[in-house]
Scaffold this motif. Structure first.
Motif, PDB file in Angstrom:
ATOM      1  N   GLU A  12     -54.585  -4.891  -0.082  1.00 35.17           N
ATOM      2  CA  GLU A  12     -54.303  -5.700   1.091  1.00 35.17           C
ATOM      3  C   GLU A  12     -53.589  -4.841   2.127  1.00 35.17           C
ATOM      4  OE1 GLU A  12     -52.007  -9.042  -0.024  1.00 35.17           O
ATOM      5  OE2 GLU A  12     -53.616 -10.023  -1.173  1.00 35.17           O
ATOM      6  N   HIS A  61     -51.010  -4.021   5.151  1.00 34.50           N
ATOM      7  CA  HIS A  61     -49.675  -4.488   5.499  1.00 34.50           C
ATOM      8  C   HIS A  61     -49.773  -5.409   6.713  1.00 34.50           C
ATOM      9  CE1 HIS A  61     -48.122  -1.755   2.591  1.00 34.50           C
ATOM     10  NE2 HIS A  61     -48.411  -0.674   3.270  1.00 34.50           N
ATOM     11  N   GLU A  62     -49.301  -6.626   6.557  1.00 34.15           N
ATOM     12  CA  GLU A  62     -49.469  -7.611   7.614  1.00 34.15           C
ATOM     13  C   GLU A  62     -48.528  -7.375   8.793  1.00 34.15           C
ATOM     14  OE1 GLU A  62     -48.992 -11.402   5.849  1.00 34.15           O
ATOM     15  OE2 GLU A  62     -50.786 -11.265   4.589  1.00 34.15           O
ATOM     16  N   SER A  63     -47.320  -6.945   8.521  1.00 33.22           N
ATOM     17  CA  SER A  63     -46.339  -6.803   9.585  1.00 33.22           C
ATOM     18  C   SER A  63     -45.548  -5.526   9.395  1.00 33.22           C
ATOM     19  CB  SER A  63     -45.373  -8.001   9.591  1.00 33.22           C
ATOM     20  OG  SER A  63     -44.345  -7.816  10.540  1.00 33.22           O
ATOM     21  N   LYS A 108     -42.218  -5.793   7.396  1.00 35.15           N
ATOM     22  CA  LYS A 108     -42.246  -5.870   5.943  1.00 35.15           C
ATOM     23  C   LYS A 108     -42.453  -4.509   5.287  1.00 35.15           C
ATOM     24  CE  LYS A 108     -44.075 -10.599   5.865  1.00 35.15           C
ATOM     25  NZ  LYS A 108     -45.176 -11.472   5.384  1.00 35.15           N
TER      26      LYS A 108
END
Length: 203
Positions: free
Chosen positions: A58, A60-62, A65
């Motif tokens: 996945e 890194h969304e942000s 984080k």
């Protein structure tokens, strides 16, 4: 700028270093953690993967984080890759085996030297940020519980190799002694010939 063979060797080494740096930038295994005998967790600069025999990844969304060392390493490596790309263009213009700037030996030599310096700066940045990344992981590993902390993975070694290859290639491209000695010798000999001709008219 050294001989044509040394230039080509330096350019090829720098290209290999650039390829290794690009590969390391997008590799997943910058950090690794083992939970049990089969479960693995990998964390890269752009994504993280986990699983048993088959891992799922996945992105890194942000940015908030992601750890500080990951953000810094990502930014510096991207800058290093861009700098090496510019060095490729500059070195191509200044190398002896190309036909750019024919008739301007000194300018061509200076251009190749600038390209080599750019390669060296790029390799040095990669070496520094990778070493700092490893240092942060080791500090975290020592301070926290070892079974729950990360270790550095294969991408670190690929990044180190890329930085060293880029540094060595840039050093070869930046060498100018051979070119200067040969060019200066030709200039002085031509100067003596031109000064000798007018004197022969008075004999």
């Amino acid at each position: 700028m050294a001989s044509q063979g040394l230039q080509l060797l330096g350019f090829l080494l720098a290209l290999l270093g650039l390829a290794a740096t690009i590969a390391a930038t997008f590799m997943v295994e910058w950090k690794k953690q083992s939970q049990g005998k089969t479960h693995r967790i990998y964390e890269g600069l752009w994504m993280s993967c986990s699983g048993y025999e088959r891992t799922t990844c996945e992105f890194h969304e942000s940015l908030f984080k992601v750890s500080v060392e990951t953000q810094a390493t990502r930014a510096v490596l991207l800058f290093s890759v861009i700098l090496s790309a510019v060095a490729v263009l500059v070195s191509t213009v200044g190398m002896k085996c190309t036909r750019f700037m024919d008739g301007k030996a000194e300018s061509k030599s200076t251009t190749a030297m600038i390209g080599g310096i750019l390669f060296m700066v790029s390799g040095l940045l990669t070496l520094i940020i990778t070493s700092w990344y490893v240092k942060m992981i080791v500090q975290t590993y020592k301070q926290s519980h070892r079974l729950q902390s990360f270790e550095f993975g294969k991408a670190v070694f690929v990044s180190w190799a890329g930085s060293l290859l880029t540094l060595v290639g840039g050093a070869f491209l930046s060498c100018r002694r051979c070119s200067r000695s040969s060019s200066s010798g030709s200039v002085t000999s031509s100067h003596l010939l031109t000064t000798a001709n007018p004197k022969s008219n008075y004999v």
